[in-house]
Structures are given as C-alpha cells and as structure tokens.
Scaffold this motif. Structure first.
Motif, PDB file in Angstrom:
ATOM      1  N   PRO A  68       0.812  -1.229   0.000  1.00 27.49           N
ATOM      2  CA  PRO A  68       0.000   0.000   0.000  1.00 27.49           C
ATOM      3  C   PRO A  68       0.846   1.280   0.000  1.00 27.49           C
ATOM      4  N   ASP A  69       1.978   1.258   0.695  1.00 27.57           N
ATOM      5  CA  ASP A  69       2.787   2.477   0.773  1.00 27.57           C
ATOM      6  C   ASP A  69       3.327   2.872  -0.603  1.00 27.57           C
ATOM      7  N   LYS A  72       0.358   4.378  -2.515  1.00 25.66           N
ATOM      8  CA  LYS A  72      -0.099   5.683  -2.019  1.00 25.66           C
ATOM      9  C   LYS A  72       0.839   6.824  -2.398  1.00 25.66           C
ATOM     10  N   GLU A  73       2.120   6.493  -2.541  1.00 23.07           N
ATOM     11  CA  GLU A  73       3.078   7.540  -2.906  1.00 23.07           C
ATOM     12  C   GLU A  73       2.850   8.074  -4.319  1.00 23.07           C
ATOM     13  N   VAL A  77      -6.043  11.207  -4.574  1.00 17.12           N
ATOM     14  CA  VAL A  77      -7.385  10.724  -4.242  1.00 17.12           C
ATOM     15  C   VAL A  77      -8.312  11.876  -3.883  1.00 17.12           C
ATOM     16  N   THR A  84     -11.951  17.714   4.923  1.00 18.38           N
ATOM     17  CA  THR A  84     -10.635  17.873   5.528  1.00 18.38           C
ATOM     18  C   THR A  84     -10.784  18.783   6.743  1.00 18.38           C
ATOM     19  N   GLU A  92      -3.428  25.961   4.220  1.00 19.70           N
ATOM     20  CA  GLU A  92      -2.913  25.084   5.278  1.00 19.70           C
ATOM     21  C   GLU A  92      -3.260  23.623   5.005  1.00 19.70           C
ATOM     22  N   LEU A  96      -0.414  20.889   4.261  1.00 20.57           N
ATOM     23  CA  LEU A  96      -0.286  19.684   5.098  1.00 20.57           C
ATOM     24  C   LEU A  96      -0.077  18.450   4.218  1.00 20.57           C
ATOM     25  N   VAL A  97      -0.943  18.271   3.238  1.00 26.70           N
ATOM     26  CA  VAL A  97      -0.843  17.069   2.407  1.00 26.70           C
ATOM     27  C   VAL A  97       0.437  17.108   1.559  1.00 26.70           C
ATOM     28  N   ARG A  99       3.269  18.181   2.457  1.00 25.63           N
ATOM     29  CA  ARG A  99       4.402  17.761   3.298  1.00 25.63           C
ATOM     30  C   ARG A  99       4.408  16.249   3.537  1.00 25.63           C
ATOM     31  N   LEU A 100       3.320  15.594   3.226  1.00 27.56           N
ATOM     32  CA  LEU A 100       3.276  14.141   3.430  1.00 27.56           C
ATOM     33  C   LEU A 100       3.934  13.389   2.275  1.00 27.56           C
ATOM     34  N   TYR A 101       4.239  14.110   1.193  1.00 29.54           N
ATOM     35  CA  TYR A 101       4.892  13.497   0.026  1.00 29.54           C
ATOM     36  C   TYR A 101       6.317  14.015  -0.103  1.00 29.54           C
ATOM     37  N   ASP A 102       7.147  13.184  -0.736  1.00 26.15           N
ATOM     38  CA  ASP A 102       8.538  13.583  -0.913  1.00 26.15           C
ATOM     39  C   ASP A 102       8.676  14.664  -1.978  1.00 26.15           C
ATOM     40  N   MET A 139      -5.591  19.094  -3.100  1.00 26.41           N
ATOM     41  CA  MET A 139      -4.882  18.200  -2.176  1.00 26.41           C
ATOM     42  C   MET A 139      -4.486  16.899  -2.867  1.00 26.41           C
ATOM     43  N   ALA A 140      -5.267  16.499  -3.875  1.00 26.62           N
ATOM     44  CA  ALA A 140      -4.949  15.261  -4.593  1.00 26.62           C
ATOM     45  C   ALA A 140      -3.814  15.466  -5.595  1.00 26.62           C
TER      46      ALA A 140
ATOM     47  N   ARG B   2       9.029  13.360   9.533  1.00 23.71           N
ATOM     48  CA  ARG B   2       8.649  14.584   8.827  1.00 23.71           C
ATOM     49  C   ARG B   2       7.125  14.661   8.663  1.00 23.71           C
ATOM     50  N   ARG B   3       6.527  13.520   8.365  1.00 24.57           N
ATOM     51  CA  ARG B   3       5.073  13.504   8.184  1.00 24.57           C
ATOM     52  C   ARG B   3       4.357  13.741   9.514  1.00 24.57           C
ATOM     53  N   THR B 243     -12.178  13.145   7.265  1.00 26.93           N
ATOM     54  CA  THR B 243     -10.858  13.798   7.329  1.00 26.93           C
ATOM     55  C   THR B 243      -9.750  12.760   7.494  1.00 26.93           C
ATOM     56  N   ARG B 246      -9.148  10.731   4.318  1.00 26.60           N
ATOM     57  CA  ARG B 246      -8.362  11.456   3.326  1.00 26.60           C
ATOM     58  C   ARG B 246      -6.873  11.356   3.645  1.00 26.60           C
ATOM     59  N   PRO B 251       0.674   8.903   1.956  1.00 26.90           N
ATOM     60  CA  PRO B 251       1.702   8.022   2.545  1.00 26.90           C
ATOM     61  C   PRO B 251       1.804   8.109   4.070  1.00 26.90           C
TER      62      PRO B 251
END
Lengths: 305, 405
Positions: A68-69, A72-73, A77, A84, A92, A96-97, A99-102, A139-140, B2-3, B243, B246, B251
C-alpha cells in the motif's frame, strides 16, 4: 492498473462479485452504475483503503494489499464525501498534504492552477461546496500523481463548477495523468471517459470504449419529447415505433430507434400529435447504453428509476 | 518523522481554532481553579466552637492537660475556638447568647485522663521490662507500687459536645473533636507531661492554601478530560467526516498519526500547566511549580489518557456518541478518585475502588511532588501511569483504523 476476480462481501451482502478489468496508462476510465453498484468499493480497494474478500488489484505494478505504501506515494485521491480539517485554511490544508509526500509542485502553483489563490486564506468550513471539492482536487494533485482517483467528483456541483472540474480533468490527461472516476452522470462519462465499466449490483455488465458501447447498445438515434397533458397518446405512438421508451431526468419521454428512417417517420407523426411541444431527434448515448444493460435509468442522485 | 511533524502542526492549529476544545483545554480548568481556590483558599475555612474548660486549678487557671486539649482543637485549623467562663450554666448561657454549639471539658479532666490511662501506661512498662527479662508477680506489684497514688483504674474523662438540633455543621465539628480526642488519647498513654502541639498548616515547609492543594489535582483532571473527552470527540469527528480517511489515502502511516496526536496532547498539557500555574500564582499567590518529575508524571498521564481517548474515538460512531462515552468514563473517575475532595469522606467501597483508578495515582503523585515536595511514595504513581501509557498506546494502535473504514 489491473483488477482480477475482485470480490468483496459485507456479511451476506455481496458488494463486488468477481470483477475484472484493466486500466491503460493516460486514459480516463469511468466506473458507472447506480448507488450501491460497487463503484466506490472498487475505487477504495485501488486506493488501498479497503481489502478485497478475494481477488486482487494492482496499481502501477504494486499490489494494493501487499504494497500500500508504494501505491499511495504515486496516486492522488478525491474521496466521494471529501472532507478535511474544517478550521484550517485552503493553503494550510493543501500544505499539510504536500508535506506528506517527498516530491511535488509548490503549493502556490497548485492553488493558482485550480483558481484557489483568492481563497487560500479562507477556512475550509467557510467554502462553498464547489470550492471545497476544488480544494480536495488541489490536495490530490500536490504530489503530481501518476494516477488520480475521483469518486463522484461533480455530485452536488452546479453546472459551472461541474464544467470547471471537467476542464481540470482534461488538463490532467493532457499532462499524462491516468484518471479513474466514478459517476452516475452519463453526460460526464460521454464528456470525459475514454473507456467505461458499467456495474450493476456488484457485477460488471460491460467494459469498453464509450463509442463502442454506444454503438453496440445505444441504438442509432433517439427521440426526446417534452411531457404534456396528452402523454398517453404520444407515449403510445412512441412505443409502437421505438425499440425502447423511458423517461429521462427531466421527465421527458425518450424513444430509441435502431433504424434512422423509422425514427424520422415517428418524428413527423409525433409532431402532428403533440402540436407545439418540443421534440428532439438526436444520436443515442450512454443513457441508452445504461438503460439497455442495466434495465433502468438513473435519477440525479444516482438512484435507479 | 517529517510527516508526523507536518500533521502535528496541522492538528495543533486545528485544535487551537476549535472553540470547544480550547474552552475545555484552557478556560475550563482555569475556571475550576478560580472556583476551588476561592472557595477553599480564600476564607478562614473554620467552624466556630465555644469551649467551656471547667478543669481549673486552685489558682483559677486551666490545668496543663485541659489547656493543651483546647489548644489542640484550635490548632486543627478547622475550628475557631472561643472560651466560655468555667462554672457557668451552659444551657442558660447558650439561650442568652444564641450559641448553637459548645464543648464542655469537665472538672477533673486532667486527673481522669491520667487515671484512665494508668492501665495502658502500666502495660507499656511491663512490656518494656518483659523485653528485658522475665516478668513475675513481684515485678508487676513493684510497677503498681511505683505508679502515682491517684493512678488507679478509672472511667475516661468525658468531654461533652452540645449542639442545637438544627445546627447543620454539628456532625462535621463532632468529627473534628473526635479526631482530636483520639489523637489526645494516643499521646496521653505513658506521658506525664502535656502532649505536643497538633501539627497543621506547614506542609513541605511552605505556606499552602486551597489553591496549592487543588492545582495538582486539577492538572491531573484536565489531562484526563482532554484525553478521554475532547480527544475522543475530535478523533470520532475526523473519522466520521472523512478527514482521517483522506489522510489515510496519503503516505501517512498509522504510527505517524498516533505520534502526532500524542505529541500534540503533550504540548497542550505543558501549555495548560504553564497557564494554570501562572493564574494560580497571580490570583492566589500559589508558590508550587512542577519540577521535572512532576512534568514527567504529567506527560506519562497525557500519553496514557490520549491513547485511550484515541481508542475510544475510533470505536464509536460519530462525535456525539464519543462525547457521551468519554464523559461516561471520565466523570465518574474524576469524582471517585478524590480530585475534588478527600477519599476519607467517601464510603469504604468507593475508597477501595479509587485506588485502582489511574487518576487517583495521578493526582496523588502530583500532590506529593508539587505540594509536599517529596519523591517519597511517587514510585507507585509512576509505575501505574507508565503501565497506563503503554496500554493506551497499544489500545490506540489496535483500534485506529487504517483500512476498511
């Protein structure tokens, strides 16, 4: 993307029944069907949010259960009931989203691309439904996804917002993104989709290019007659000549014809019967395909009539 | 990491903009502190009690023992003692003055106390001799012979507490007097000189009042409320409105979510602790400040209650149900654990129940560290809260949904 023999049960209820199909790179693939047909279940399995009871699904070569990881990268979606953080602003939430990706584009770039710059400092809860959906799309897109999942992206939107969303989808496909969308709007399918999978009660009724499905199941032409007081006479005349008759979303009578000549003759007869009433002779489309395959049409909420 | 950091920032911002959460996290505890500090720290906190000491010597002065007893009543801090002239008719005096309660120390109080304690004192002497060697009848006789002439078996001295039937405070005052008498009897055994002063009001070498006492308890309660009620509600809200779903599609890992939430709660605990200490200092002049151990205990409690809050929030459908469930767990625990009053006031089975609740050990540990300034007796609170913290994290990991919502 590959879906093989996918089955999902919830207790005694079968939400998906042995569904298989493939999605090619850079195509817009639509999953259509009435509410409860299994569209969202398939999408959520592909998004690694749901586990199949049996069968398998892989996205970009990675199994959605085992890896899954990795999946998801590389995907984006927009869930069906997207929501949210209410008290965070658009910027913001998108940041946030991001920063969750490289990797991915700058937040400002995304906001600009989706015409959200003016709303960047507005809290999510204060946005209209259209802008909330647009925030979801932003965000997607923060990771430049190779595959984008849009689960009923235009449900509840006004026509202008719906068109704006369609434009965004076309833009993304121009950039090489593969798009999987679910919808119960046949116009949306005709507008956007390259190929379509039609689901009814968890079963896959058909999967093919939109044009091929229309050609195979839609019939040659259709007559659309707006309703009036003497519907019975009009409907009777229509049923005598057409291969299928049904009412569309607005309540208008629709007759499908395999033979264009018969359709034109019926058009003339209906004119005599219906006086000034509006009658359109048009080419058949996905509505008719859906009627033929599912045995019903859908209302604006996605419910079978 | 970081996340988790990115999510921590978002969660903190969202929390600080949530009026209900801010109220329960910051304003509610301050309001409680102001109320409890004012009610139990601002007044004298004493009940009035008239005392007639009839045990006076030939010079008209109270005997040492009776005077010490009356002083002991005053020094409890719970009673404001005023004297009634010896020998007066108490019933007539109370009718005349409207007094509703009076304690009468009888004439011969000191002599009776000494006489009544003779057996006990004798037992102490015999026991001491027995430990040194054999005790026989001649030894016992010698002991009896060496006692003062008036040291014979006698009835105990009777101190009479008289109160009007409509005096609602009488039972409480009767309890205070009873405890002083019990302590007096204990001290009187084998002692010829008057007992030592009754100790009170100088815990840990500081001058403490109600606010000092309630601050640690309220901190513990606030940490529990934030974890079990507010966080439970927030997690359920994020789950119900999509929320969390989502975020799960990104990741972000489950451990990032739990880590960010627990750290956010820990930051919140530090902020609310600083706020409450500051308010307590500015309004009540409270001098207690949590040291490193107290902060460590606060953070352990935070992790535990946050973990269980996340678990509860994941198990219920919707924020309303989560709030109800959180309150159903937290409020009884708060009242039974002795946060607002001493356990001694509660029935025995509730006192027993309290000792198995983490909040009981939490606030008792904080009180020892912050109020008494001692590390003695804090091992148990640390162990209990440590176990709760681990269990909370395990519960959060086990119940937080990351698939199949």
């Amino acid at each position: 993307m590959t879906v093989e023999d996918l089955t999902r049960r919830y207790g005694d209820t079968v939400a998906l029944d042995d569904v298989s199909f493939e999605v090619e790179p850079n195509e817009v693939f639509a999953l259509v069907g009435p509410n409860g047909a299994g569209k969202t279940t398939i999408v959520e399995i592909l998004e690694c949010l749901r586990t199949p009871t049996s069968g398998s699904a892989s996205v970009l070569g990675h199994d959605t259960v085992a890896e899954p990881d990795r999946v998801k990268e590389r995907i984006g979606v927009v869930p069906q009931s997207f929501h949210t953080f209410d008290r965070l602003t658009v910027r913001e939430n998108v940041s946030l989203v991001r920063r969750l990706y490289d990797e991915g584009p700058a937040v400002a770039t995304i906001l600009e691309r989706l015409d959200l710059t003016d709303y960047a400092d507005t809290r999510f809860a204060a946005l209209s439904g259209g802008y909330q959906r647009r925030t979801g799309l932003a965000m997607a897109l923060v990771s430049d996804p190779e595959v984008l999942f849009l689960d009923e992206p235009t449900t509840g939107l006004d026509p202008a917002a719906r068109r704006a969303t369609w434009d965004q989808v076309r833009h993304l496909t121009d950039l090489g993104t593969t798009v999987v969308l679910t919808t119960h709007y046949m116009a949306e399918v005709e507008e956007l989709a390259d190929r379509v999978a039609l689901l009814v009660d968890g079963r896959l009724e058909a999967v093919d290019a939109v044009d091929s499905l229309v050609e195979a199941y839609g019939g040659e032409v259709k007559l659309v007659v707006e309703t009036g007081e003497d519907d019975a006479a009009v409907e009777s005349a229509l049923r005598d000549a057409a291969t299928e008759v049904y009412r569309d979303e607005s309540g208008a009578l629709v007759g499908l014809f395999e033979d264009r000549l018969v359709a034109q003759e019926t058009f003339g007869r209906l004119h005599e019967l219906s006086g000034d009433r509006s009658i359109d002779l048009t080419a058949a489309g996905m509505d008719e395909v859906f009627l033929r395959l599912a045995g019903t049409t859908l209302d604006s909420r996605g419910e079978a009539r | 990491m970081r996340r988790a950091w990115a999510l921590l920032r978002a969660l903190s911002t969202d929390w600080l903009r949530n009026r209900e959460a801010v109220f329960f996290a910051f304003l509610f505890p301050v309001i409680l502190l102001l109320i409890f500090g004012s009610v139990f720290g601002g007044g004298t906190g004493e009940f009035g009690l008239h005392v007639q000491n009839n045990d006076v010597g030939p010079d008209g002065q109270p005997t040492n023992l009776s005077a010490t007893f009356v002083d002991a009543l005053s020094e409890t801090g719970a009673l404001s003692v005023s004297q009634v002239d010896p020998g007066r008719d108490v019933a007539a005096w109370s009718e005349e003055t409207g007094a509703t309660r009076v304690l009468v120390v009888p004439e011969g109080f000191a002599a009776q106390v000494r006489a009544a304690s003779a057996d006990a004192r004798r037992a102490v002497i015999v026991d001491t001799l027995a430990r040194a060697g054999t005790v026989n009848d001649s030894t016992r006789a010698a002991v009896r012979d060496q006692l003062p002439a008036n040291a014979t078996d006698a009835d105990p001295a009777v101190v009479r507490f008289l109160a009007a039937s409509d005096d609602e405070a009488a039972p409480a005052i009767r309890g205070v007097v009873g405890s002083v008498v019990a302590r007096f009897n204990e001290r009187a055994v084998g002692v010829d000189t008057p007992p030592a002063r009754v100790e009170s009001g100088a815990l840990g070498g500081q001058n403490l009042d109600g606010a000092d006492y309630y601050l640690p308890a309220l901190l513990a309660a606030v940490v529990m409320i934030n974890g079990l009620i507010t966080l439970t509600t927030v997690v359920a809200e994020f789950t119900a409105d999509g929320t969390l779903k989502r975020l799960v599609a990104t990741p972000l890992r489950r451990r990032d979510w739990i880590l960010a939430t627990v750290v956010q709660q820990s930051v919140l605990t530090l902020l609310v602790t600083a706020l409450m200490v500051a308010v307590a200092h500015l309004v009540f002049g409270v001098s207690v400040v949590p040291g490193p151990l107290a902060i460590g205990l606060l953070l352990l409690g935070t992790v535990g209650f946050a973990g269980f809050g996340m678990a509860l929030g994941s198990l219920v459908d919707g924020p309303e149900a989560a709030t109800s469930l959180g309150m159903a767990v937290a409020l009884p625990m708060m009242f039974v654990s002795g946060v607002f009053w001493e356990l001694d006031l509660m029935p025995g089975f509730l006192q027993t129940l309290a000792t198995v609740l983490p909040l009981y050990h939490f606030h008792r540990g904080l009180r020892r560290l912050m109020v008494l300034g001692t590390t003695e007796g804090v091992l148990v609170p640390f162990v209990v809260l440590g176990v709760v913290a681990v269990a909370g994290l395990v519960a959060a990991l086990a119940t937080t949904t990351w698939r199949d919502f």
